[in-house]
Design an enzyme around this catalytic site. Structure first.
Site, PDB file in Angstrom:
ATOM      1  CB  CYS A   8      13.107   9.316   7.673  1.00  0.00           C
ATOM      2  SG  CYS A   8      14.245   8.224   6.792  1.00  0.00           S
ATOM      3  CD  GLU A  13      13.275   1.040   9.152  1.00  0.00           C
ATOM      4  OE1 GLU A  13      13.867   2.104   9.400  1.00  0.00           O
ATOM      5  OE2 GLU A  13      13.763  -0.075   9.362  1.00  0.00           O
ATOM      6  CE  LYS A  52      -1.588   2.751   2.803  1.00  0.00           C
ATOM      7  NZ  LYS A  52      -1.435   3.870   1.857  1.00  0.00           N
ATOM      8  CD  GLU A  60       9.728  13.222  11.111  1.00  0.00           C
ATOM      9  OE1 GLU A  60       8.611  12.743  11.361  1.00  0.00           O
ATOM     10  OE2 GLU A  60      10.622  12.617  10.498  1.00  0.00           O
TER      11      GLU A  60
HETATM   12  P1  NAD Z   1       2.350   8.698   7.405  1.00  0.00           P
HETATM   13  O1  NAD Z   1       2.624   7.985   8.672  1.00  0.00           O
HETATM   14  O2  NAD Z   1       1.330   9.740   7.377  1.00  0.00           O
HETATM   15  O3  NAD Z   1       1.919   7.636   6.264  1.00  0.00           O
HETATM   16  C1  NAD Z   1       2.737   6.525   5.957  1.00  0.00           C
HETATM   17  C2  NAD Z   1       1.879   5.462   5.284  1.00  0.00           C
HETATM   18  O4  NAD Z   1       0.885   5.014   6.210  1.00  0.00           O
HETATM   19  C3  NAD Z   1       1.115   5.953   4.058  1.00  0.00           C
HETATM   20  O5  NAD Z   1       1.062   4.912   3.108  1.00  0.00           O
HETATM   21  C4  NAD Z   1      -0.265   6.242   4.615  1.00  0.00           C
HETATM   22  O6  NAD Z   1      -1.271   6.157   3.646  1.00  0.00           O
HETATM   23  C5  NAD Z   1      -0.419   5.131   5.638  1.00  0.00           C
HETATM   24  N1  NAD Z   1      -1.345   5.435   6.730  1.00  0.00           N
HETATM   25  C6  NAD Z   1      -1.817   6.643   7.136  1.00  0.00           C
HETATM   26  N2  NAD Z   1      -2.622   6.485   8.211  1.00  0.00           N
HETATM   27  C7  NAD Z   1      -2.650   5.152   8.483  1.00  0.00           C
HETATM   28  C8  NAD Z   1      -3.295   4.373   9.482  1.00  0.00           C
HETATM   29  N3  NAD Z   1      -4.072   4.935  10.403  1.00  0.00           N
HETATM   30  N4  NAD Z   1      -3.082   3.035   9.474  1.00  0.00           N
HETATM   31  C9  NAD Z   1      -2.291   2.462   8.565  1.00  0.00           C
HETATM   32  N5  NAD Z   1      -1.656   3.153   7.584  1.00  0.00           N
HETATM   33  C10 NAD Z   1      -1.835   4.485   7.552  1.00  0.00           C
HETATM   34  O7  NAD Z   1       3.755   9.239   6.893  1.00  0.00           O
HETATM   35  P2  NAD Z   1       4.081  10.142   5.632  1.00  0.00           P
HETATM   36  O8  NAD Z   1       3.583  11.521   5.891  1.00  0.00           O
HETATM   37  O9  NAD Z   1       3.690   9.455   4.379  1.00  0.00           O
HETATM   38  O10 NAD Z   1       5.684  10.123   5.675  1.00  0.00           O
HETATM   39  C11 NAD Z   1       6.417  10.933   6.536  1.00  0.00           C
HETATM   40  C12 NAD Z   1       6.872  10.166   7.759  1.00  0.00           C
HETATM   41  O11 NAD Z   1       7.562   8.969   7.390  1.00  0.00           O
HETATM   42  C13 NAD Z   1       7.870  10.976   8.570  1.00  0.00           C
HETATM   43  O12 NAD Z   1       7.575  10.835   9.932  1.00  0.00           O
HETATM   44  C14 NAD Z   1       9.202  10.312   8.239  1.00  0.00           C
HETATM   45  O13 NAD Z   1      10.213  10.476   9.199  1.00  0.00           O
HETATM   46  C15 NAD Z   1       8.797   8.899   8.106  1.00  0.00           C
HETATM   47  N6  NAD Z   1       9.787   8.146   7.338  1.00  0.00           N
HETATM   48  C16 NAD Z   1      10.576   7.252   8.001  1.00  0.00           C
HETATM   49  C17 NAD Z   1      11.557   6.572   7.305  1.00  0.00           C
HETATM   50  C18 NAD Z   1      12.467   5.573   7.984  1.00  0.00           C
HETATM   51  O14 NAD Z   1      13.096   4.796   7.289  1.00  0.00           O
HETATM   52  N7  NAD Z   1      12.560   5.575   9.306  1.00  0.00           N
HETATM   53  C19 NAD Z   1      11.719   6.784   5.938  1.00  0.00           C
HETATM   54  C20 NAD Z   1      10.884   7.715   5.314  1.00  0.00           C
HETATM   55  C21 NAD Z   1       9.914   8.388   6.017  1.00  0.00           C
END
Ligand code: NAD
Length: 492
Positions: free
Chosen positions: A294, A260, A185, A395
């Site tokens: 990230c 992650e 997804k 963040e």
């Molecule tokens: P997000 O948590 O909003 O969404 C991530 C994914 O989860 C998306 O596919 C989203 O559709 C899905 N999602 C949203 N709500 C959900 C729920 N309630 N249940 C299940 N899935 C759900 O994150 P984002 O805004 O897409 O990305 C930014 C975040 O990702 C930042 O916090 C960043 O640090 C983190 N990130 C971490 C890494 C790592 O390797 N540690 C890498 C890249 C990004």
């Protein structure tokens, strides 16, 4: 300069889901357009999947896992498919890079670098697929006892918007190499490259049902996947808040989870650092990918004797970096990925000012000529930040740098470790003993010495503390998609 209209158009059947080896409409036929942050235009209609589609995708993945052949075939055979995909990714490199750029505003210069990196990662895990092995173990009783490493089963892979292609690869490559089946997804904001990769896997000969891709409303589909009883593992990359929610949901059916999550990474510059090099690493540490990374070095800790010099050079460079069209191969800094991101970054610059930090450059939107509908924001630097401020603790996930002065090595370590996060850190010094001493003292999953934001498929990556658990890349990643079975044979 390449303009949007001159760039290659997506070729995947738009507005469809990839389930059981076929392109299908969403259960209720719904689609939504994706909006490009480059100019606010609608890029392509995307299927608006429903929980019924999640169920169909999980059933297909379950059936494919339980009946084989993917989960049972030898590693060499799986490797063949992963190697073929790597070749196809290189063949279609320009189209894939274009999709990343129009979808999330990543400068095409960087998107073009990510494509061969991803091909390399598939080849790395193709190699590891041939190395999966258990061990024989000596026992106190007369037995012949050995272990097998077996795939976990159906993996739900949930990925964020900021590195859509790379972060799908960090999950798909090891999960598939180990013999699992996957329901992916992608982020609702950036689904275009995931659909392309599914198309290439089908061309490479991946059996039906082994990889499924569902697009649509993130929270609804992500929750349906995390709750589904036929999913064995959720591999999540995204925010710490959503990660917590997924863990709670997945606990009900005792799924394995890897997380992650977010970061607020410190980049530490000691007075004895090679300063020009440190300034470059500080600049790209925060402004690479517009700060939507990230590992962003979003807290720059600078020792007082060089504080004015480092901040002066950095601010000069940031002020001279104007956001531009990411499809222009010269552009280093594109638009933010989507509207909510733009609003969040705007709000944090307001918070930083209200908290009393010194706004040294940026802090405002920018309107490149002809791209007035885009989401451009200037590289932003706050000086004299106090570590207790929200802009130093939370963040932001955008191009906003908080610079904090420090006096001693002990102060730097305490400041660096002084948030809930522990994803990455940078140390800049010419003293080799200090470099390794500080690296060991930092509570972070990755420490870079005199460099920043380097990644390699062979090197494990993941978080300490609220930045998550589990590791992507390296043999550690393959292990996290397997489970160990012990087999005992009586020899008495
Ligand atoms: P997000 O948590 O909003 O969404 C991530 C994914 O989860 C998306 O596919 C989203 O559709 C899905 N999602 C949203 N709500 C959900 C729920 N309630 N249940 C299940 N899935 C759900 O994150 P984002 O805004 O897409 O990305 C930014 C975040 O990702 C930042 O916090 C960043 O640090 C983190 N990130 C971490 C890494 C790592 O390797 N540690 C890498 C890249 C990004």
């Amino acid at each position: 300069m390449t303009t949007i209209s001159q760039a290659p158009a997506p070729v995947v059947a738009p507005g469809r889901l990839f389930i059981d080896g076929e392109w299908r409409d969403a259960a209720d036929g719904g689609t939504r357009p994706t909006v490009s942050p480059v100019d606010g235009s609608e890029t392509a209609p995307i299927a608006h999947g429903t929980p019924a589609d999640v169920d169909a995708a999980v059933r297909a993945a379950r059936q494919a896992f339980d009946s084989g052949p993917w989960s049972r075939m030898g590693g060499h055979e799986r490797a063949r498919v992963l190697l073929a995909v790597a070749d196809l990714i290189e063949r279609d490199a320009e189209e894939i890079a274009y999709r990343e750029t129009v979808d999330m505003g990543k400068p095409i210069m960087f998107a073009r670098q990510e494509v061969p990196f991803v091909a390399m990662a598939y080849r790395y895990f193709a190699g590891l697929a041939t190395q999966l092995s258990g061990a024989t173990r000596p026992t106190a009783t007369p037995t012949f006892t050995y272990t097998l490493r077996e795939p976990v089963g159906v993996v739900g892979a949930i990925t964020p918007f900021n590195f859509p292609l790379v972060l799908a690869t960090t999950k798909l490559a090891p999960a598939l190499a180990a013999g699992n089946t996957v329901v992916h997804k992608p982020s609702e904001a950036t689904p275009l490259s995931a659909l392309k990769i599914a198309e290439l896997f089908a061309e490479a000969g991946l059996p039906a049902g082994v990889l499924n891709v569902i697009t649509g409303p993130g929270a609804e589909l992500g929750q349906a996947l995390s709750a589904h009883p036929a999913v064995d593992k959720i591999s999540f990359t995204g925010s710490t808040a959503v990660g917590r929610e997924i863990i709670r949901t997945a606990a009900e059916s005792l799924k394995k989870v890897t997380m992650e999550l977010g970061g607020k990474s410190p980049n530490i510059v000691f007075a004895d650092a090679y300063l020009d090099q440190a300034v470059q690493q500080a600049f790209f540490g925060i402004f690479y990918n517009k700060g939507e990374i990230c590992t962003a070095g979003s807290r720059l800790l600078v020792q007082r004797p060089v504080y004015e010099e480092v901040v002066g050079k950095l601010v000069e460079q940031a002020a001279a970096t104007l956001p531009g069209n990411p499809l222009d191969p010269q552009t280093l800094f594109g638009p933010l990925a989507h509207r909510a991101q733009f609003e969040k970054v705007t709000e944090y610059t307001r918070i930083g000012r209200a908290e009393g930090a010194a706004l040294l450059t940026g802090g405002e939107a920018y309107r490149p000529e002809g791209l007035e509908g885009g989401l451009y924001f200037r590289p932003t630097v706050f000086g004299d930040v106090d570590s207790a401020m929200r802009i130093a603790q939370e963040e932001i996930f955008g191009p906003v740098l908080s610079v904090i002065p420090f006096d001693t090595e002990e102060d730097a370590i305490a400041l660096a470790n002084g948030t809930q996060y522990g994803l990455a850190a940078g140390v800049h010094t010419s003293d080799v003993k200090r470099a390794h001493r500080v690296a060991r003292a930092l509570k972070a999953g990755t420490c870079w010495i005199n460099t920043y934001n380097l990644f390699d498929p062979a090197v494990p990556f993941g978080g300490y503390k609220a930045s998550g658990f589990g590791r992507e890349f390296g043999p550690e990643a393959l292990e996290s998609y397997t489970q160990t079975k012990s087999v005992w044979t009586d020899l008495s």
